[in-house]
Design an enzyme around this catalytic site. Structure first.
Site, mmCIF file in Angstrom:
data_model
loop_
_atom_site.group_PDB
_atom_site.id
_atom_site.type_symbol
_atom_site.label_atom_id
_atom_site.label_comp_id
_atom_site.label_asym_id
_atom_site.label_seq_id
_atom_site.Cartn_x
_atom_site.Cartn_y
_atom_site.Cartn_z
ATOM 1 N N GLU A 26 -6.999 -5.543 -8.329
ATOM 2 C CA GLU A 26 -6.904 -4.662 -8.670
ATOM 3 C C GLU A 26 -7.220 -3.334 -9.744
ATOM 4 O O GLU A 26 -7.650 -3.379 -11.093
ATOM 5 C CB GLU A 26 -5.089 -5.339 -9.937
ATOM 6 C CG GLU A 26 -4.512 -6.297 -8.910
ATOM 7 C CD GLU A 26 -3.449 -6.114 -8.108
ATOM 8 O OE1 GLU A 26 -3.454 -4.608 -7.625
ATOM 9 O OE2 GLU A 26 -2.896 -6.005 -7.290
ATOM 10 N N CYS A 35 -3.177 2.146 -14.898
ATOM 11 C CA CYS A 35 -4.628 2.846 -13.846
ATOM 12 C C CYS A 35 -3.028 3.353 -13.011
ATOM 13 O O CYS A 35 -2.986 4.177 -12.022
ATOM 14 C CB CYS A 35 -4.034 1.104 -12.983
ATOM 15 S SG CYS A 35 -3.188 -0.306 -12.999
#
Ligand code: ADP
Length: 506
Positions: free
Chosen positions: A231, A265
Site C-alpha cells: 500500500e 496517501c
C-alpha cells in the site's frame, strides 16, 4: 533506543527500546509455535479476542487519541475519527463477516467432471509481517493485523520508528486483550529492524509506506517468492465541474487537501476546476482555508507535520513550482516559513503538468489548483501521474460523475466527497500503478492472508475415470464427445453415446 519527540511542541515525551536484531529468529520461532494453536481455532473463537480488544479500545479511547495526537502532531479529533474509529469499525466488520468470508465455499462443478463436488478453502498462511507507517499509525497497523489474525495467522508488527509511542500503545492493547503468547509480537525500530524482519522469511508481508521502500521490500520478498501486499503513495486528483455544489466542494477540498496536514496517501494533491468557475471557486476555497485553525489543542483543525524530513520535500516542491512561475494563493514562500513543524496551508495556481508539485507525492499541506476545459481533458490530466490510489469527482450530474469515475485509473473514486472510501470496510482498498499491489478491506482483506485452496471431492466408488489410462481407442471417441459438447448447439444424445463408449474402454 527510540527517542520520542512530540512534533507539535518539540518536547521529548518518551523512550522506546529498540528490538535487537538478534531477536529476529526468536520472534519468528515464537510466531510459528503460536500459529500451531491459533490457526486451529475457529474464526468465531478468534473473533472473541478481537471483541475483547474492542472493549479495551472503547474504554481507553480518549487516552489512545491523546497518545496518537502527541506522537504524530495531528489534532486529537483526527486521531479519533481517522485512526481509532476505522480500527473499531474494522473489528466490527471482521467479526461480523469474517466467518462467512473464510468458510469453505462451494462452487459449480462442470459436467465433464461428472459426479464430483468442488470447494474453495481458505487456509491461514503462517507468520505475517506487517510494516506500518507514521501517518495513520494506528489504523494502518491495526486493520491489517486484525484481518491477518482473524484469518488464523500470527503477526509480527514493525510499526514506524517515527511514531513509536503508538507502536508501544498497540503492543500494550494486545497484551491487555489477552491474546495468547506469540500470536501478536511487536518489533520496535527503524528501517534496519524492518529490513531484518523482511529478510527473516515471513509467510506474507503486508507493507504500507513509501513507493521507494515498497520496491525494496518487493525485491527482497521476490528472492523467496514471499507474497506481499504493498500500500504505497498517491497523488490524488479532485475534479470539480461547474455544476457541482460549489460551497460543498470548496469545503471538501480544504478538508481533503489539509486533513492530517496533507500527510495522507489519499489526500487531494491536485485540484482540477472547470475553467468557467475557476475564479469563483478559488475565492470560495481561500475563504474556507482562512477559517481553519492550526494548533494542537482540542479546538484546532489542522495539526503539525509529523516527520521532519517531510518538510524538506514540501519545501522543494513549492520552491520548484514558484521558481517556474507558479503563484501563491494562500500560504507563504518557504523562506518566510516559521520554525517548527507547522506548515502554512498552501494553495498555488499557474502550475504546469511537468512540475514536481503535480507529478510527485507532496504528503504535506500543498494544493495546486489547475483549470480544465472539458471532461475528456480532465480525465487525461487526472490519469497523468505514476500513481492511482484515490480520486474524487464533484458534480450534480450523476451520469457524468459515474462516467468520469469509470475512466479514472484509480483504486477508488469518491463522488461528491473525498477519501472516505477507506472508511467502508466492505469495499476493497488498494492502488493501481505505483500506488501499490493488492487489495485489503472487504473480502480480499481476509482472504489475502490465506492460501486459497481448490478442493475437488469424488466419493471414490467408481473403479476408474474416463480420462485415466488406458487411452487405447479413446482418441476418436473423445474427439466426437468434445465436438458434441462444445459445438454451438450441444448434442446431448451424441454426448451420452460417446461418453458410454469411452467408459466401456476403461
Ligand atoms: P515513510 O517515509 O512514509 O515513513 P517508509 O517507506 O520509509 O515511509 O517507511 C514505512 C515503514 O517501512 C516504516 O515502518 C519503516 O521503518 C519501514 N522501512 C523503511 N525502510 C525499510 C526497509 N528497507 N525494509 C523494511 N522496512 C523498512
Amino acid at each position: 533506543m527510540l527517542t520520542v519527540i512530540a512534533p507539535a511542541t518539540g518536547k521529548q515525551i518518551g523512550d522506546i527500546p529498540e528490538t535487537p536484531l538478534s531477536q529476529v529468529d526468536i520472534f519468528y520461532q515464537k510466531g510459528k509455535t503460536a500459529f500451531l494453536q491459533w490457526s486451529k481455532l475457529t474464526v468465531l473463537e478468534r473473533a472473541k479476542y478481537l471483541l475483547k480488544l474492542k472493549i479495551i479500545i472503547v474504554e481507553q479511547m480518549e487516552g489512545i487519541a491523546k497518545i496518537i495526537s502527541e506522537d504524530t502532531g495531528k489534532v486529537v479529533t483526527e486521531a479519533l475519527i481517522a485512526d481509532i474509529m476505522p480500527t473499531l469499525d474494522g473489528i466490527d466488520h471482521i467479526t461480523k463477516h469474517g466467518e462467512k468470508i473464510l468458510k469453505r465455499q462451494k462452487v459449480k462443478t462442470p459436467l465433464l467432471l461428472i459426479g464430483k463436488k468442488s470447494f474453495i478453502e481458505y487456509m491461514p498462511r503462517g507468520v505475517v509481517l506487517i510494516i506500518s507507517p507514521w501517518n495513520y499509525p494506528m489504523q494502518l497497523a491495526m486493520v491489517p493485523m486484525l484481518s491477518a489474525l482473524a484469518a488464523g495467522n500470527t503477526v509480527i508488527l514493525k510499526p514506524s520508528e517515527v511514531t513509536p509511542l503508538v507502536g508501544k500503545c498497540i503492543e500494550d492493547l494486545f497484551i491487555k486483550a489477552g491474546f495468547p503468547e506469540g500470536v501478536v509480537q511487536v518489533a520496535h525500530g527503524g528501517k534496519e529492524v524492518g529490513a531484518a524482519f523482511t529478510n527473516g522469511k515471513p509467510d506474507y508481508i503486508f507493507f504500507t509506506g513509501s513507493v521507494r521502500t515498497g520496491k525494496i521490500i518487493q525485491q527482497v520478498a521476490a528472492k523467496d517468492l514471499i507474497p506481499t501486499t504493498l500500500e504505497l503513495g498517491g497523488k490524488d486528483p479532485m475534479i470539480v465541474f461547474a455544476d457541482a455544489h460549489l460551497e460543498r466542494a470548496a469545503k471538501g477540498a480544504a478538508w481533503a487537501a489539509f486533513t492530517n496536514s496533507g500527510q495522507v496517501c489519499m489526500s487531494a494533491e491536485r485540484l482540477y476546476v472547470e475553467k468557467t468557475i475557476f475564479p469563483q471557486f478559488l475565492s470560495l476555497l481561500k475563504k474556507e482555508i482562512m477559517d481553519l485553525k492550526q494548533g494542537n489543542d482540542q479546538e484546532a483543525d489542522v495539526g503539525s507535520m509529523t516527520f521532519p524530513a517531510q518538510l524538506q520535500i514540501v519545501k522543494d516542491q513549492l520552491e520548484d513550482a514558484l521558481s517556474n512561475g507558479a503563484q501563491l494563493e494562500t500560504g507563504l514562500p518557504p523562506e518566510k516559513w516559521a520554525k517548527g513543524m507547522f506548515l502554512p496551508l498552501t494553495v498555488v495556481t499557474n502550475v504546469n503538468h511537468q512540475m514536481k508539485i503535480i507529478q510527485e507525492e507532496s504528503f504535506g499541506p500543498l494544493l495546486p489548483v489547475i483549470p480544465f476545459e472539458n471532461e475528456e481533458e480532465v480525465i487525461s490530466l487526472a490519469n497523468d501521474t505514476v500513481y492511482g490510489l484515490n480520486a474524487s469527482v464533484w458534480t450534480r450530474d450523476k451520469e457524468k460523475a459515474r462516467r468520469v469515475a469509470s475512466k479514472l485509473v484509480s483504486g477508488a473514486v469518491v463522488i461528491n466527497d473525498a477519501i472516505i472510501s477507506i472508511a467502508n470496510h466492505g469495499l476493497p482498498f488498494g492502488g493501481t500503478k505505483q500506488s501499490g499491489i493488492g487489495r485489503y478491506h472487504g473480502e480480499a482483506g481476509l482472504r489475502i492472508f490465506c492460501h486459497e485452496k481448490a478442493i475437488v471431492e469424488d466419493n471414490g466408488q467408481k473403479k476408474s475415470e474416463i480420462h485415466w489410462y488406458p487411452y487405447r481407442g479413446k482418441f476418436p471417441l473423445f474427439l466426437q464427445l468434445f465436438k458434441s459438447y462444445f459445438q454451438t448447439n450441444r448434442d446431448w444424445v451424441k454426448f451420452a453415446q460417446y461418453y458410454l463408449r469411452i467408459l466401456k474402454k476403461n
